[in-house]
Structures are given as C-alpha cells and as structure tokens.
Scaffold this active site. Structure first.
Site, PDB file in Angstrom:
ATOM      1  N   GLU A 159       0.871  -1.349  -0.013  1.00  0.00           N
ATOM      2  CA  GLU A 159      -0.145  -0.014  -0.139  1.00  0.00           C
ATOM      3  C   GLU A 159       0.823   1.246  -0.116  1.00  0.00           C
ATOM      4  OE1 GLU A 159      -0.621  -2.798   1.619  1.00  0.00           O
ATOM      5  OE2 GLU A 159      -2.668  -3.322   0.930  1.00  0.00           O
ATOM      6  N   HIS A 164     -11.366  -5.571   7.650  1.00  0.00           N
ATOM      7  CA  HIS A 164     -12.096  -5.549   6.469  1.00  0.00           C
ATOM      8  C   HIS A 164     -13.351  -4.535   6.606  1.00  0.00           C
ATOM      9  CE1 HIS A 164      -9.775  -8.749   5.345  1.00  0.00           C
ATOM     10  NE2 HIS A 164     -10.203  -8.686   4.172  1.00  0.00           N
TER      11      HIS A 164
END
Ligand SMILES: Cc1ncc(C[n+]2csc(CCOP(=O)(O)OP(=O)(O)O)c2C)c(N)n1
Lengths: 338, 405
Positions: free
Chosen positions: A74, A143
């Site tokens: 990321e 999540h």
C-alpha cells in the site's frame, strides 16, 4: 494540468438502473476515456477487476499501463502514485479494504497531503484514493473499518463519500478531475444497491452536502452507508407523523455545513449518524460547529449515533455495533424529548 | 557471487556471532566500515586512490579532460564551502538546524554531474551537492533551515524534487516518477530519461525503500537508487541496518548493485553515468552504494563523540575527496596554484553571498501559512485566514490608537 472539464454525453443514452458498483465502474471508464493521463492502480484491479469488481473489464479495454495490477504494497501504491502525479499523471488508487490503508498512511499524510503546500503550489498531486469502507458485510477483522475521520483531520487532503449510484458515478469523476488529492470512501455494504442513473443529467457539485429528504421535526445528517439507514428511519418516523430532514453530507473535508446550519435553524434539533467511533471524529467536528453557529436555534443538544470507541468487533457483534434504524429513531426521540 | 562468498567476515572481520547481537560493539566493529573499504577492494570501484593516483578499472573507465577535472574540483570546493557556512550560521543562531554534507562531496558531485538535464532527481535532506548540480543556488536551500519555507525552488522546472525528511519516502515517489517516464515512452535510446533517488544507509531498513526496489524491478522503472553509505544513521552504525554489504541487496530484487568509492569523484561519476545510461536505454533499475563517511555530525543537533571513535574519523580524513583530486591535479595534470587560488576566491565570494542572503531572508507574511494548501482552496480555509488576519489587524489598530505597547 487540470483534466478537461467534465462533459455530459450528448447522446441521450437515457437512464438505466445500476448498482453503486456499476456506477463506479462506469465513472472510471468514462474518466479513462476522457483523459489519457488517468491511471487506475491497485491490488487485483486488472484481470480480476478488483475484489468488488469495481474495475471490471477496464484493463481489458485500456491496457496494462492504464490499469495497473500492482505489487502488494500500500505504501508502494500511494508512494508511486505521488511520483506519477508529479510526472503529470492522475492516478486513481484502489485500497482493497479500509483496514489496509495504514501501510499507505505515511505516504498519504507525509507526501500526498503536503506536496502542494510545501512547494507553494508548484507541484500538484491529483491522486484519488478509493477506499471501500464500513461494516455490515460479516467480514473478518480489518475489513469493516471507518477511518475517514483520520484523513479529514489532515490539512491538504479532501475527503468525500458517495451514498448512491448517481453520486458514485459523478463524484468519482469529479474527484479525478480535482487537482487536489481526494480520499474517496465507498460504502461497500451498499455496493449492490440500485437506482436510476441518467448520465446526461447534470451532476451536483462535488464538495457540497445535500438535503435528500425534507422534513421539519429533526435534522439528521449522515454520509456513506448510513444514508440508507437514516432514510429508512425517516420513512418509519413519517408513519408516526414525525418528519425528519435527512442531509447526505457527501463531502467530509471540506465539510459543507451551510445546509446543516440552515436546517437546524428551522428544526432546532440535530442528530448525527455515522458508523465510525464517536471520539474525535467527523461527527464531533459537526457538533462543535453547529453549537457555534446555531446556538440560539437549538432546542436540544446535538446527539450522535455512532459506532463505539472500540476496535471493530467480530462480525457476530457488528449488528450491535453499527447504528441501525432503531438507534437512529431512539436518538430522534431523545432529541424531541428536550 | 554466491552467498557463501560474502561471509560476515567482510564486514566485521570475524566469523563469530553477528555484530548486531553483541551487547556493545568492539572497537573493531565500530571501525568496520573502514575495513570494509580496504578489504572489500575487489568490489569497490575506484578510479582515484586516496593518494590521488589515477587507477584503471576494467568496466568503468573514464575519459576525462583536465578542464573537466578542474570543474569537478571547483564543484566540490564550492559545495563544501557553502556547507561549512551553513554550519557556522547555525552556530551563530541564524539557522534553526543545518544538515552537514562534509565528506560526501565526491559521492554527490559525481552522481550530480552524471545527471542530464532531462533526468529527474529525488533527494533526501543532505543533498546540497546534488542541488548544486541541478542548478539550484545554495541560497535557495537556506529557507528550509531558517524556517521561512519548505524549499523555494521549482521541483518541476529544476527537475530536482523537494528535500524529503521522512526516511525512505522519496524512493517510492522516484519509482512512480520513473514509471511515468517509461509509460510515456521516454526510455530506449541515448536521449532517454532516467530518475535518480538519494538515500542513506539507515534508509535501507525502511519498508518504502524495499517496496521501491521491488516495484521498480516489476515495472522496469528507469531509476538509479543512489545510497550514500556514510556508515552512520545518526548514532546507529551500518551494522544495525544490514548483515550484507548494501549493494549486494540489489541481486535479491533482480537488478545490478555496485559499490563505488564514494570519496572518489571520478568513480562516482563513471558509475553513475553508466547506471543512468542503463536506465536511459531501458535496462534499469540499478543500485549504487557510494561507500563514504559523514565527517561531521548528523545535524548540528547531534553529538558524534557519544557514539564514534576519534580514530575512525582520523582514518577517513586520509581519504578526503577534495584533497585526493587536488593532489592528482597538481601532480599528474600540471594544474598551477593560480587555479586553486581562483577557486578559493570564488568560494569566499559564495560564502559571503550565502551569509548575506541568510541575514536578509524576509520573514514570510502570516498569510503564507494559509497559501497553496489546496489547488482549489476550501471556503473554511479562506474563512480561517480571513479571521486570523483580522485578529492580527486588531493589534495594529490598538498599537496605533494606544501608542507604543
Ligand atoms: C521515518 C523517519 N524516522 C526517523 C527519522 C529521524 N531521522 C532523521 S535522519 C535519521 C537517520 C538517517 O540515516 P541514513 O538513512 O543513514 O541517512 P544519513 O542521515 O546518514 O544521510 C533519522 C533516524 C526520520 N527523519 N524519518
């Protein structure tokens, strides 16, 4: 450096019923078509079309150098997007899930947010970071988070969240067109909700909130996945004769609070709803600003319905964690009881 | 080279337990960096010995005129002089902090002079020599350390990015930029573009640096990773960052890594030229480890006597990058004293100009705090500025009404 101004398609394609997911896909496609400098990048966005299929079919049509299946990193995604933006590209990064933005947080905060300021405007970094956020999908940890307030706190970033297909389609294109870095929060549990989208109808401005249901009893302001919940609560309240005015904030940084102030001056009451934890959040900010601007109009304290100040719970508990219709109505009742 | 060949003895001279686990580094371990230069001779690209002797290298020879050698000498002297002046200005309270370059002139001038106008450079915060080579006047760096700006040059125009303080961030930004060069088809021939990114030995432990190397390999990005191994990351020796010589890490990412004598401007120039050329032609990335030494403190806030030995410093003095070129110029190139006097005079002028500029940098007006935060300013920010300026103006009224406060 700015992308060509958004043009509405001339052909009257007419309206079609699409999901938020499809509308985002259409928005990306249209941005890729319009400006060769637009790139889509992220983990699995190419062949797979993203884990939510938001980028479905784009690599096939635009090639590997416009739609990049990146290595799994990321900081790498954001950090190289910054470099690409310095070079004149307009990268649209996908972060696979909200809880995974943190390895990229450093690049977002240290570089993306600050470069325009540090260079006194000589360097523009028009990067969009798309983040599917929020809970309610029964997922494992990391999540289902709502980290938007962390970004709204950072000078130099803009933060928005869409709540319906029409906004999904337009706001994403407008964010890509914006010369500032934009964090684009997508309500993942609403991805497959449908509505009419007419791509030929004129879009609303990006950095503006909007009254999505007029009412006179209590103002309820919210954004992202909670818009649906609050609209449902408003329908339920209406059956009991209480008309809620629902505001979809849409832009979280900058906040567009004039419509909220205006509404609160009429209703005298404000309930704020968000999935994110309450402490030091966007809802805290709005509460502070509303008491400052509407002090003499308020009939009740500003109330908040939010997630709790805990890490996101295991999914069997998220039903309790996430504000639902009843919690919204309870807050409305408490507001009216003052 | 097989892993067996680079045994630990190369860096610490022993086959015992890793240095990193030792409670307190031995004297030998502290000067391990020095020993690795002399002992790692086979791997170290050198064209000019510490004694100023020109030596041949089978892969990196350099065809260079006396005039060009003089230019390199001049660059190093001027950059060192500006650097020393920066240090002095900090000591006089004119700068909040200064980040010294002393000892790293050859690494930077060699790399900086290898860059071509079309190339892009991403610095860390000690790259005053690279800035010089990119046509940035040393005075343009002062504001960062005096606190009047975050870097005043135009990074796009100069093709020299702003200084980056967060260790390692710039490696990913450079990789992205280089990916862009490739996507735009600007690599492939002699006129191609390349990117060079500068970072320290400490930075090699950062995730961003690893990610940048992995990414650049995946995208064949035309980027040269230029690591200045000055042996120390503030107080942490290079042994705290790695078990293997840094240049050898490149093979793990799938591209060449080379260790160059960072105190030899000719070697730095030759190797950088080669590496940039590889990138220009689409054969990047490349890692260069410039093996050098930070002769001064990490910054003016640091106290190196707390963590390193005087011997180490003394030993590296003998490898001074400017002195060795000077010896070579005098002894082998027949350069007269006039030239050296001329450069010194020029350095005096630069120092005076640098000082004057520093004393006279205007304080930024308060509205600068709010300017250019966004390309499209937000109403909130406009309102904040307005209200703050009004607040300040209130004091002016008060002062006028009530006389001296
Ligand atoms: C992410 C981050 N952590 C810590 C620091 C504080 N810091 C500044 S310089 C430095 C050491 C860097 O050493 P190295 O990479 O070897 O570069 P050098 O200063 O020796 O050129 C540290 C720890 C920082 N700037 N950024």
């Amino acid at each position: 450096m700015a992308a060509p101004a958004l043009e509405r398609p001339t052909a009257t394609a007419g309206s079609q019923t699409v999901t938020i997911a499809k509308a985002l896909n259409m928005g990306l496609r249209s941005a890729l078509e319009r400006d060769p400098k637009v790139l889509v990048m992220g983990e699995d966005v190419g062949k797979l079309g993203g884990v939510f299929r938001i980028t479905d079919g784009l690599q096939k049509d635009f090639g590997e150098h416009r739609v990049l299946d990146t290595p799994l990193a990321e900081s790498g995604i954001i950090g190289t997007a910054v470099g690409l933006a310095i070079r004149g590209f307009r990268p649209v990064c996908e972060i696979q899930f909200d809880g995974f933005i943190f390895p990229g947080f450093d690049q977002i905060v240290s570089q993306l947010a600050k470069l325009h300021y540090r260079s006194q405007g000589k360097v523009k970094v028009p990067v969009v970071v798309r983040v599917p956020f929020g809970g309610g999908i029964g997922a494992v940890e990391h999540h289902s988070e709502s980290p938007e307030s962390l970004f709204a706190h950072i000078g130099g970033l803009k933060v928005v969240s869409c709540a319906n297909p029409v906004d999904a389609y337009w706001m994403l294109q407008q964010a890509i067109e914006c010369d500032d870095p934009v964090l684009f929060f997508e309500p993942k549990r609403r991805y497959y909700e449908k509505a009419e989208l007419d791509p030929t109808a004129p879009p609303a401005p990006l950095f503006a909130s909007r009254v999505v249901r007029p009412g006179s009893a209590v103002t309820v302001a919210t954004y992202g996945p909670m818009v649906r919940t609050v609209l449902d609560a408003a329908s339920a309240a209406a059956e009991d004769g209480t008309e809620l005015e629902v505001i979809d904030l849409r832009t979280l940084s900058p906040l567009d609070l004039e419509p909220v102030f205006e509404s609160v001056r009429r209703t005298g009451r404000l309930v704020l709803a968000s999935e994110a934890p309450a402490e030091s959040s966007i809802t805290s900010e709005i509460a502070a600003r509303v008491q400052q601007e509407c002090f003499y109009s308020l009939e009740a304290p500003v109330l908040r319905v939010t997630g709790f100040d805990t890490p996101y719970p295991p999914s069997k508990l998220e039903e309790g964690y996430l504000p639902d219709l009843d919690r919204v109505l309870d807050a409305v009742d408490r507001s009216l009881a003052y | 080279m097989s892993p067996e060949q680079w045994t630990r003895s190369e860096t610490d001279g022993t086959t015992g337990p890793p240095a990193a686990t030792a409670a307190k580094p031995t004297r030998e371990q502290v000067i391990a960096g020095l020993r690795a230069t002399s002992e790692g001779g086979a791997d170290l690209v050198q064209l000019l010995t510490p004694e100023g002797q020109r030596v041949e290298h089978p892969d990196f020879d350099l065809d260079i005129s006396t005039a060009q050698l003089r230019d390199l000498y001049r660059d190093m002297v001027l950059v060192r002089r500006a650097d020393r002046e920066g240090n002095a200005l900090q000591r006089q309270g004119q700068l909040g902090i200064w980040v010294p370059l002393l000892g790293q002139e050859a690494a930077q001038i060699g790399a900086g002079r290898a860059l071509q106008p079309q190339d892009m450079a991403f610095p860390s915060y000690r790259e005053h020599g690279i800035a010089w080579c990119r046509g940035i006047d040393p005075t343009e760096i002062l504001g960062i350390f005096r606190g009047t700006d975050h870097g005043s040059w135009d990074p796009i125009d100069k093709r020299f990015h702003l200084y980056t303080i967060v260790i390692g961030n710039q490696c990913l930004n450079a990789t992205g930029y280089a990916m862009g060069q490739r996507f735009e088809g600007k690599v492939g021939d002699q006129g191609g573009e390349a990117t060079m990114v500068f970072f320290g030995d400490g930075a090699t432990s950062q995730g961003d640096v690893h990610e940048a190397m992995a990414w650049s390999a995946v995208y064949d990005a035309p980027v040269v990773f230029f690591c200045q191994n000055n042996q120390w990351a503030i107080s942490e020796p290079v042994e705290r960052q790695t078990r293997v010589p840094l240049y050898q890490r490149a093979s793990g990412y799938g591209f060449p890594g080379i260790r160059v004598d960072g105190n030899d401007v000719l070697a730095s120039l030759a190797v950088s030229r080669w590496a940039l050329d590889e990138c220009r032609h689409g054969n990047g990335p490349v890692l260069i480890e410039a093996f050098t030494y930070r002769m001064d403190a990490h910054t003016t806030s640091d106290d190196p006597t707390r963590y390193r030995l005087a011997d180490e410093h003394e030993a590296w003095k003998l490898k001074d990058p400017i002195e060795r070129l000077r010896v070579h110029l005098v002894r082998d190139q027949g350069v007269e004293q006039d030239f050296f006097d001329g450069v010194d005079a020029e350095a005096d002028e630069l120092a005076a100009r640098f000082r004057d500029f520093c004393f006279n940098i205007p304080e930024p007006p308060p509205e600068r705090m709010f300017s250019e935060v966004y390309a499209e300013e937000t109403p909130q920010l406009a309102a904040q500025r307005e209200s703050y300026l009004q607040y300040l103006a209130g004091f002016a009224d008060e002062a006028m009404a009530g006389g001296v406060r």
